[in-house]
Write a protein that holds these residues in place. Sequence first.
Motif, mmCIF file in Angstrom:
data_model
loop_
_atom_site.group_PDB
_atom_site.id
_atom_site.type_symbol
_atom_site.label_atom_id
_atom_site.label_comp_id
_atom_site.label_asym_id
_atom_site.label_seq_id
_atom_site.Cartn_x
_atom_site.Cartn_y
_atom_site.Cartn_z
ATOM 1 N N VAL A 193 -8.469 -5.682 -10.204
ATOM 2 C CA VAL A 193 -9.741 -5.847 -9.491
ATOM 3 C C VAL A 193 -10.183 -4.482 -8.948
ATOM 4 O O VAL A 193 -9.342 -3.614 -8.705
ATOM 5 C CB VAL A 193 -9.583 -6.898 -8.352
ATOM 6 N N VAL A 195 -19.859 5.593 1.645
ATOM 7 C CA VAL A 195 -20.052 4.708 0.488
ATOM 8 C C VAL A 195 -21.150 3.688 0.822
ATOM 9 O O VAL A 195 -21.421 3.417 1.983
ATOM 10 C CB VAL A 195 -18.753 3.961 0.102
ATOM 11 N N GLU A 197 0.859 -1.199 0.000
ATOM 12 C CA GLU A 197 0.000 0.000 0.000
ATOM 13 C C GLU A 197 0.890 1.242 0.000
ATOM 14 O O GLU A 197 1.803 1.350 0.802
ATOM 15 C CB GLU A 197 -0.925 -0.025 1.233
ATOM 16 N N TYR A 255 -9.503 15.819 -1.403
ATOM 17 C CA TYR A 255 -9.633 14.896 -2.541
ATOM 18 C C TYR A 255 -10.348 15.618 -3.671
ATOM 19 O O TYR A 255 -11.417 16.213 -3.461
ATOM 20 C CB TYR A 255 -10.448 13.665 -2.130
HETATM 21 C C1 LIG Z 1 -15.825 11.165 -3.393
HETATM 22 C C2 LIG Z 1 -16.182 9.741 -3.660
HETATM 23 C C3 LIG Z 1 -17.448 9.260 -3.310
HETATM 24 C C4 LIG Z 1 -17.754 7.921 -3.516
HETATM 25 N N1 LIG Z 1 -18.986 7.474 -3.180
HETATM 26 C C5 LIG Z 1 -19.269 6.158 -3.346
HETATM 27 C C6 LIG Z 1 -20.529 5.633 -2.972
HETATM 28 O O1 LIG Z 1 -21.422 6.328 -2.511
HETATM 29 N N2 LIG Z 1 -20.750 4.310 -3.122
HETATM 30 C C7 LIG Z 1 -19.787 3.478 -3.606
HETATM 31 O O2 LIG Z 1 -20.021 2.266 -3.703
HETATM 32 N N3 LIG Z 1 -18.597 3.941 -3.994
HETATM 33 C C8 LIG Z 1 -18.309 5.259 -3.888
HETATM 34 N N4 LIG Z 1 -17.114 5.732 -4.271
HETATM 35 C C9 LIG Z 1 -16.169 4.827 -4.923
HETATM 36 C C10 LIG Z 1 -15.411 3.963 -3.985
HETATM 37 O O3 LIG Z 1 -14.687 4.698 -3.029
HETATM 38 C C11 LIG Z 1 -14.434 3.139 -4.803
HETATM 39 O O4 LIG Z 1 -15.080 2.627 -5.949
HETATM 40 C C12 LIG Z 1 -13.917 1.993 -3.982
HETATM 41 O O5 LIG Z 1 -13.223 2.517 -2.874
HETATM 42 C C13 LIG Z 1 -12.994 1.118 -4.830
HETATM 43 O O6 LIG Z 1 -12.179 0.352 -4.025
HETATM 44 P P1 LIG Z 1 -10.722 -0.060 -4.549
HETATM 45 O O7 LIG Z 1 -10.122 -0.838 -3.430
HETATM 46 O O8 LIG Z 1 -10.814 -0.639 -5.899
HETATM 47 O O9 LIG Z 1 -9.939 1.304 -4.732
HETATM 48 P P2 LIG Z 1 -9.515 2.417 -3.607
HETATM 49 O O10 LIG Z 1 -10.519 2.388 -2.542
HETATM 50 O O11 LIG Z 1 -9.278 3.627 -4.389
HETATM 51 O O12 LIG Z 1 -8.170 1.794 -3.049
HETATM 52 C C14 LIG Z 1 -6.984 1.790 -3.786
HETATM 53 C C15 LIG Z 1 -5.825 1.733 -2.813
HETATM 54 O O13 LIG Z 1 -4.624 1.594 -3.553
HETATM 55 C C16 LIG Z 1 -3.650 2.452 -3.024
HETATM 56 N N5 LIG Z 1 -2.688 2.724 -4.093
HETATM 57 C C17 LIG Z 1 -2.805 3.537 -5.152
HETATM 58 N N6 LIG Z 1 -1.716 3.485 -5.908
HETATM 59 C C18 LIG Z 1 -0.880 2.597 -5.324
HETATM 60 C C19 LIG Z 1 0.408 2.104 -5.632
HETATM 61 N N7 LIG Z 1 1.073 2.502 -6.713
HETATM 62 N N8 LIG Z 1 0.971 1.182 -4.818
HETATM 63 C C20 LIG Z 1 0.340 0.765 -3.700
HETATM 64 N N9 LIG Z 1 -0.885 1.212 -3.346
HETATM 65 C C21 LIG Z 1 -1.490 2.108 -4.164
HETATM 66 C C22 LIG Z 1 -4.414 3.649 -2.557
HETATM 67 O O14 LIG Z 1 -3.698 4.377 -1.567
HETATM 68 C C23 LIG Z 1 -5.670 2.994 -1.984
HETATM 69 O O15 LIG Z 1 -5.498 2.643 -0.627
HETATM 70 C C24 LIG Z 1 -16.800 7.054 -4.096
HETATM 71 C C25 LIG Z 1 -15.542 7.541 -4.448
HETATM 72 C C26 LIG Z 1 -15.228 8.865 -4.239
HETATM 73 C C27 LIG Z 1 -13.862 9.347 -4.641
#
Ligand SMILES: Cc1cc2nc3c(=O)[nH]c(=O)nc-3n(C[C@H](O)[C@H](O)[C@H](O)COP(=O)(O)OP(=O)(O)OC[C@H]3O[C@@H](n4cnc5c(N)ncnc54)[C@H](O)[C@@H]3O)c2cc1C
Length: 404
Positions: free
Chosen positions: A285, A43, A31, A265
């Motif tokens: 994913v 969310v 991470e 953000y």
């Molecule tokens: C403002 C906002 C409101 C939202 N509202 C909703 C909602 O109401 N309902 C809903 O379902 N979804 C919502 N979402 C979307 C939701 O947050 C994401 O779709 C969800 O968190 C996806 O999960 P993820 O683990 O794929 O990605 P993320 O949660 O983005 O996690 C990715 C992780 O990877 C890490 N990372 C990035 N680059 C690297 C790297 N190079 N090396 C290591 N680690 C890295 C990041 O730090 C982060 O911890 C919202 C998003 C935003 C921005």
Amino acid sequence: MTDVLISGGGIAGPALAWWLRRYGFRPTVVERAPAPRGGGYKVDIRGAALEVVDRMGLREHIRRHDTDMRLARFVDAAGNQLATMDARIFGGREGDDAEIMRGDLARVLTEATTDDVEYVFDDSVARLTPTASGVEVVFERSEPRMFDLVIGADGLRSTVRRLAFGSAASQLRSLGHHIAIFPVPGHFGLDRTELMHVTPGRTVGVYRTAGAPDARALFLFRSPAGGHGDRDVAAQKALLAEAFAGQGWRVPELLEAMRHTPDFYLDSISQVRMPRWSTGPIALVGDAAYGPSPASGQGTSLGLVGAYVLATALAHAGGDPAVGFADYERRMRPFVEANQRLADRNLRGMVLGSAAQIRFQLLMLRLMPHLPGRERMIRRVAEPIGRAANAITLPDPAPAPRGA
Ligand SMILES: Cc1cc2nc3c(=O)[nH]c(=O)nc-3n(C[C@H](O)[C@H](O)[C@H](O)COP(=O)(O)OP(=O)(O)OC[C@H]3O[C@@H](n4cnc5c(N)ncnc54)[C@H](O)[C@@H]3O)c2cc1C
């Protein structure tokens, strides 16, 4: 034992680690952040994703962190109330659908895995070289290591996607808007309530969830010019200040709070659409593969379901990526497409184009409690979301390995 590197410790990453561990794989999560990221925004977890958290035994943990939002209040430039709406209807939630702060969910998932999953914080993959026996991974800080499989769960601007699929694959599909969110010190006079101020092309909201130490400001605005998510924070703040310059209500106060917040953000509201989510021993994913955008309200659910389907497909395939990744993609793609389709429609209701549209929406909200077809109208809003959230038949969990 199959060694799997998961890049990204957000939502999909720890959920995938949980399932892989249960199936006898050995996951490592890298991470970029120095520690699990807290706070964020609220969310939703709906439909098939609720079934996944049930199967993980985490439903009760998630319930405990429910935002418990009660009311959305629409206000004019002077702060006068124009209309109100039940928070569950406002959020398009039905039945058991849950709402939780993203940081709380990330913490629940991380805590469920820290005992038996290796987490490496404050690092990132820098180079991925597929070999005959797996993937040679070069990190920014740690020593290089070999893994059998690498999974990118590193969000909208995935590094794994760029390294494994090339920069062309990293082109996002902009939905023509930006979103910004940041904490506002103090309660803003709110308790489980959301205030919304809507003007043509721009929407500002402030909410405070149950027991939260501060409120959160949310800004949405039209921006046909495309993405600014990768600009530096000072430039992003300037962009937001410019987009909302001259706005009434308490917008100047919110923009002042923005200047001092370290937790800011801003990004374009964009989707990830890729023809394939895997190449050789590397797959994606969650948002990294098929981010549906915050406007869909389904990114978290797609991440949770995607993690389960991917781990289960790999387990059924005995760790063979060619078979497992193909199965994952076949099961997930129609589900992803149904949820990505929600975004444009939702966005049209979140940011309104003209004063006439705003007047009409507010009138409908005021009349709603008195209209005879009220229940049917509410269902018409929530039904497409519920249908998309359930548009997958989850595979049965794979058997846990003997001795596990
Ligand atoms: C403002 C906002 C409101 C939202 N509202 C909703 C909602 O109401 N309902 C809903 O379902 N979804 C919502 N979402 C979307 C939701 O947050 C994401 O779709 C969800 O968190 C996806 O999960 P993820 O683990 O794929 O990605 P993320 O949660 O983005 O996690 C990715 C992780 O990877 C890490 N990372 C990035 N680059 C690297 C790297 N190079 N090396 C290591 N680690 C890295 C990041 O730090 C982060 O911890 C919202 C998003 C935003 C921005």
